[in-house]
Scaffold this motif. Structure first.
Motif, PDB file in Angstrom:
ATOM      1  N   ASN A   1       1.114  -6.024  -1.041  1.00  0.00           N
ATOM      2  CA  ASN A   1       0.521  -4.819  -0.520  1.00  0.00           C
ATOM      3  C   ASN A   1       1.354  -3.941   0.095  1.00  0.00           C
ATOM      4  OD1 ASN A   1      -1.217  -2.907   0.525  1.00  0.00           O
ATOM      5  ND2 ASN A   1      -2.834  -4.194   1.297  1.00  0.00           N
ATOM      6  N   VAL A   2       2.219  -3.223  -0.416  1.00  0.00           N
ATOM      7  CA  VAL A   2       3.251  -2.475   0.104  1.00  0.00           C
ATOM      8  C   VAL A   2       3.240  -1.055  -0.360  1.00  0.00           C
ATOM      9  CG1 VAL A   2       5.802  -2.229   0.860  1.00  0.00           C
ATOM     10  CG2 VAL A   2       4.695  -4.600   0.056  1.00  0.00           C
ATOM     11  N   THR A   3       3.152  -0.015   0.655  1.00  0.00           N
ATOM     12  CA  THR A   3       3.067   1.121   0.308  1.00  0.00           C
ATOM     13  C   THR A   3       3.998   2.249   1.048  1.00  0.00           C
ATOM     14  OG1 THR A   3       0.914   0.969  -0.087  1.00  0.00           O
ATOM     15  CG2 THR A   3       1.716   3.296  -0.055  1.00  0.00           C
ATOM     16  N   VAL A   4       4.792   3.075   0.453  1.00  0.00           N
ATOM     17  CA  VAL A   4       5.652   4.284   1.002  1.00  0.00           C
ATOM     18  C   VAL A   4       4.647   5.265   1.491  1.00  0.00           C
ATOM     19  CG1 VAL A   4       7.768   5.531   0.946  1.00  0.00           C
ATOM     20  CG2 VAL A   4       7.735   3.148   0.178  1.00  0.00           C
ATOM     21  N   VAL A   5       4.739   5.613   2.643  1.00  0.00           N
ATOM     22  CA  VAL A   5       3.893   6.926   2.958  1.00  0.00           C
ATOM     23  C   VAL A   5       5.122   7.853   3.535  1.00  0.00           C
ATOM     24  CG1 VAL A   5       2.069   8.042   4.257  1.00  0.00           C
ATOM     25  CG2 VAL A   5       1.868   5.741   3.640  1.00  0.00           C
ATOM     26  N   VAL A   6       5.029   9.297   3.123  1.00  0.00           N
ATOM     27  CA  VAL A   6       5.889  10.244   3.374  1.00  0.00           C
ATOM     28  C   VAL A   6       5.072  11.345   4.075  1.00  0.00           C
ATOM     29  CG1 VAL A   6       7.597   9.578   1.947  1.00  0.00           C
ATOM     30  CG2 VAL A   6       6.063  11.566   1.084  1.00  0.00           C
ATOM     31  N   PRO A   7       5.534  12.033   4.773  1.00  0.00           N
ATOM     32  CA  PRO A   7       4.434  13.500   5.232  1.00  0.00           C
ATOM     33  C   PRO A   7       4.347  14.339   4.295  1.00  0.00           C
ATOM     34  CG  PRO A   7       6.319  12.970   7.025  1.00  0.00           C
ATOM     35  CD  PRO A   7       6.678  12.265   5.592  1.00  0.00           C
ATOM     36  N   ASN A   8       5.464  14.789   3.491  1.00  0.00           N
ATOM     37  CA  ASN A   8       5.036  15.905   2.479  1.00  0.00           C
ATOM     38  C   ASN A   8       5.980  15.557   1.366  1.00  0.00           C
ATOM     39  OD1 ASN A   8       7.597  16.413   3.733  1.00  0.00           O
ATOM     40  ND2 ASN A   8       7.292  18.609   4.143  1.00  0.00           N
ATOM     41  N   GLU A   9       5.889  16.743   0.395  1.00  0.00           N
ATOM     42  CA  GLU A   9       6.588  16.455  -0.919  1.00  0.00           C
ATOM     43  C   GLU A   9       8.009  16.373  -0.658  1.00  0.00           C
ATOM     44  OE1 GLU A   9       6.730  15.507  -3.990  1.00  0.00           O
ATOM     45  OE2 GLU A   9       5.038  16.597  -4.567  1.00  0.00           O
ATOM     46  N   PHE A  10       8.638  15.715  -1.719  1.00  0.00           N
ATOM     47  CA  PHE A  10      10.306  15.544  -1.893  1.00  0.00           C
ATOM     48  C   PHE A  10      10.783  16.096  -3.006  1.00  0.00           C
ATOM     49  CE2 PHE A  10       8.115  11.714  -3.273  1.00  0.00           C
ATOM     50  CZ  PHE A  10       8.558  11.204  -4.563  1.00  0.00           C
TER      51      PHE A  10
ATOM     52  N   TRP B   1      13.057  10.460 -10.171  1.00  0.00           N
ATOM     53  CA  TRP B   1      13.682   9.088 -10.996  1.00  0.00           C
ATOM     54  C   TRP B   1      13.736   7.856 -10.319  1.00  0.00           C
ATOM     55  CZ3 TRP B   1      17.789   6.338  -9.713  1.00  0.00           C
ATOM     56  CH2 TRP B   1      18.393   7.007  -8.570  1.00  0.00           C
ATOM     57  N   MET B   2      13.735   7.945  -9.053  1.00  0.00           N
ATOM     58  CA  MET B   2      14.023   6.656  -8.272  1.00  0.00           C
ATOM     59  C   MET B   2      12.971   5.552  -8.610  1.00  0.00           C
ATOM     60  SD  MET B   2      15.828   8.101  -4.869  1.00  0.00           S
ATOM     61  CE  MET B   2      15.854   6.721  -3.831  1.00  0.00           C
ATOM     62  N   PRO B   3      13.314   4.322  -8.690  1.00  0.00           N
ATOM     63  CA  PRO B   3      12.199   3.408  -8.828  1.00  0.00           C
ATOM     64  C   PRO B   3      11.283   3.247  -7.901  1.00  0.00           C
ATOM     65  CG  PRO B   3      14.466   2.345  -9.594  1.00  0.00           C
ATOM     66  CD  PRO B   3      14.791   3.855  -8.810  1.00  0.00           C
ATOM     67  N   GLY B   4      10.128   3.355  -8.121  1.00  0.00           N
ATOM     68  CA  GLY B   4       9.017   3.214  -7.075  1.00  0.00           C
ATOM     69  C   GLY B   4       8.356   4.610  -6.615  1.00  0.00           C
ATOM     70  N   ALA B   5       9.256   5.780  -6.931  1.00  0.00           N
ATOM     71  CA  ALA B   5       8.746   7.089  -6.433  1.00  0.00           C
ATOM     72  C   ALA B   5       7.725   7.488  -6.998  1.00  0.00           C
ATOM     73  CB  ALA B   5      10.108   8.159  -6.863  1.00  0.00           C
ATOM     74  N   LYS B   6       7.199   7.186  -8.095  1.00  0.00           N
ATOM     75  CA  LYS B   6       5.866   7.815  -8.664  1.00  0.00           C
ATOM     76  C   LYS B   6       4.673   7.053  -7.737  1.00  0.00           C
ATOM     77  CE  LYS B   6       5.548   4.242 -12.239  1.00  0.00           C
ATOM     78  NZ  LYS B   6       4.578   3.388 -11.477  1.00  0.00           N
ATOM     79  N   ASP B   7       4.857   6.100  -7.121  1.00  0.00           N
ATOM     80  CA  ASP B   7       3.905   5.282  -6.396  1.00  0.00           C
ATOM     81  C   ASP B   7       3.802   5.812  -4.828  1.00  0.00           C
ATOM     82  OD1 ASP B   7       3.190   3.673  -8.444  1.00  0.00           O
ATOM     83  OD2 ASP B   7       4.734   2.468  -7.997  1.00  0.00           O
ATOM     84  N   ILE B   8       4.752   6.658  -4.328  1.00  0.00           N
ATOM     85  CA  ILE B   8       4.735   7.023  -2.720  1.00  0.00           C
ATOM     86  C   ILE B   8       3.506   7.830  -2.930  1.00  0.00           C
ATOM     87  CG2 ILE B   8       5.878   8.673  -1.284  1.00  0.00           C
ATOM     88  CD1 ILE B   8       8.508   7.913  -2.513  1.00  0.00           C
TER      89      ILE B   8
END
Length: 349
Positions: free
Chosen positions: A54-63, A69-76
């Motif tokens: 259960n690990v999640t990356v949360v960002v404030p806004n779009e990047f 292309w970075m591995p895992g970026a689609k799950d942010i």
């Protein structure tokens, strides 16, 4: 051999959080750049390899698109798109890693949720003057990037073997982008020891460079040409340059997040220019990016005139007012904080 920069007590405390925690959220700053995303996704892949489900990356806004292309970026999870879900994840997390920012205001609308969360908070960063809002604080401004800090953190936990190719690619991306492809803040031998270890994990550093720096839209390239021909102003007697773009101009070139990344560096290619500023009109405020070479402390300029800060040669700030007013503040700053007169700067700082 890599120097043990991070204090052992902090490593062990954070390691216990990792061992005992079941749910993790990794948060980084508004308008995430390569280091913010690289450090966050590098840690994400490491924790996943460690057995944390259960690990999640949360960002404030779009990047920017060229980081997707970075591995895992689609799950942010992007707070701007899914605010309730993002805040729920933060509120329920056992451990919250705060990466690549030194104070809550740098995550803007995410700040209330992070500050209110009961989960154990760990700060890993390389910016000056960190605020006191995390239980564990690993802040080392002498490091090239937060991604380098993540590499060191993983090594010091004693489980480097769990760093997989995906984590290595993300960490390398962060280190590369936060040093201008290793052209500044990267003159320490240990940086290249780390790069060597990342290559051993199977990354293709040449391909990563191309994906980040050599794949742009046609509209972005046309805007770059317009900026250089029409919008760049030089101040030869001050060894400085300025680029500005209004919302109307950005719209003319179908601007999307990330299209102007790197523009602030371009004037530094001019012989005699040691200080470059890019002022862009945003939705709610004026965004200011500053770069310098040599001894000129652009972070001090950012702090004094644009409510900002950062590193000596790479910093940012913001201005609440019109674009013309921001330009006037910059030009006033040039007179008071002359890049050509180091002795005057020392009196001001």
């Amino acid at each position: 051999m890599i120097t043990k920069i991070i204090q052992e007590e902090k490593i062990q405390k954070a390691k216990k959080y990792v061992e005992k925690g079941e749910s993790f959220v990794i948060v980084t700053h508004v308008t995430p750049d390569g280091d913010a995303l690289g450090s966050s996704l590098g840690l994400y892949h490491f924790l996943t390899a460690y057995g944390k489900d259960n690990v999640t990356v949360v960002v404030p806004n779009e990047f920017p698109q060229f980081y997707k292309w970075m591995p895992g970026a689609k799950d942010i999870v992007i707070h701007e798109k899914y605010p309730e879900f993002a805040e729920q994840l933060i509120g329920e997390a056992d451990v919250i890693f705060c990466l690549d920012f030194n104070e809550p205001k740098r995550i803007e609308k995410l700040a209330p949720a992070v500050l209110a969360a009961e989960g154990r908070k760990v700060l890993i960063d390389h910016h000056l003057d960190p605020a006191d809002f995390c239980r564990v604080e690993m802040s080392y401004p002498q490091m090239s990037s937060t991604s380098e800090m993540i590499f060191r953190f993983i090594c010091r936990m004693g489980i480097f073997d769990l760093m997989n190719q995906e984590a290595a690619a993300c960490i390398y991306t962060g280190m590369m982008t936060d040093t201008g492809a290793f052209t500044y803040n990267s003159n320490k031998p240990e940086v290249y020891v780390i790069i060597s270890e990342l290559i051993k994990k199977g990354i293709d550093k040449d391909l990563i460079y191309r994906k980040v720096f050599q794949v742009y839209s046609e509209a972005r390239l046309r805007m770059q040409g317009y900026v250089l021909y029409e919008k760049m102003k030089t101040y030869p007697e001050k060894h400085a340059a300025l680029i500005t773009l209004s919302k109307e101009e950005l719209g003319r070139f179908n601007y999307v997040t990330g299209d102007t990344e790197g523009f602030v560096n371009m004037p530094l290619n001019i012989e005699g220019v040691s200080f470059s500023v890019f002022i862009r009109e945003d939705k709610d405020y004026i965004k200011v990016s500053l770069r310098s070479v040599g001894d000129f402390p652009c972070n001090q300029f950012a702090s004094r005139y644009f409510n900002g800060g950062g590193h000596k040669n790479a910093s940012g700030g913001e201005f609440h007012g019109t674009l013309d007013e921001a330009i006037a503040v910059f030009e006033k700053g040039l007179k008071e904080f002359n890049p050509n007169k180091t002795e005057e700067i020392e009196k001001l700082i």
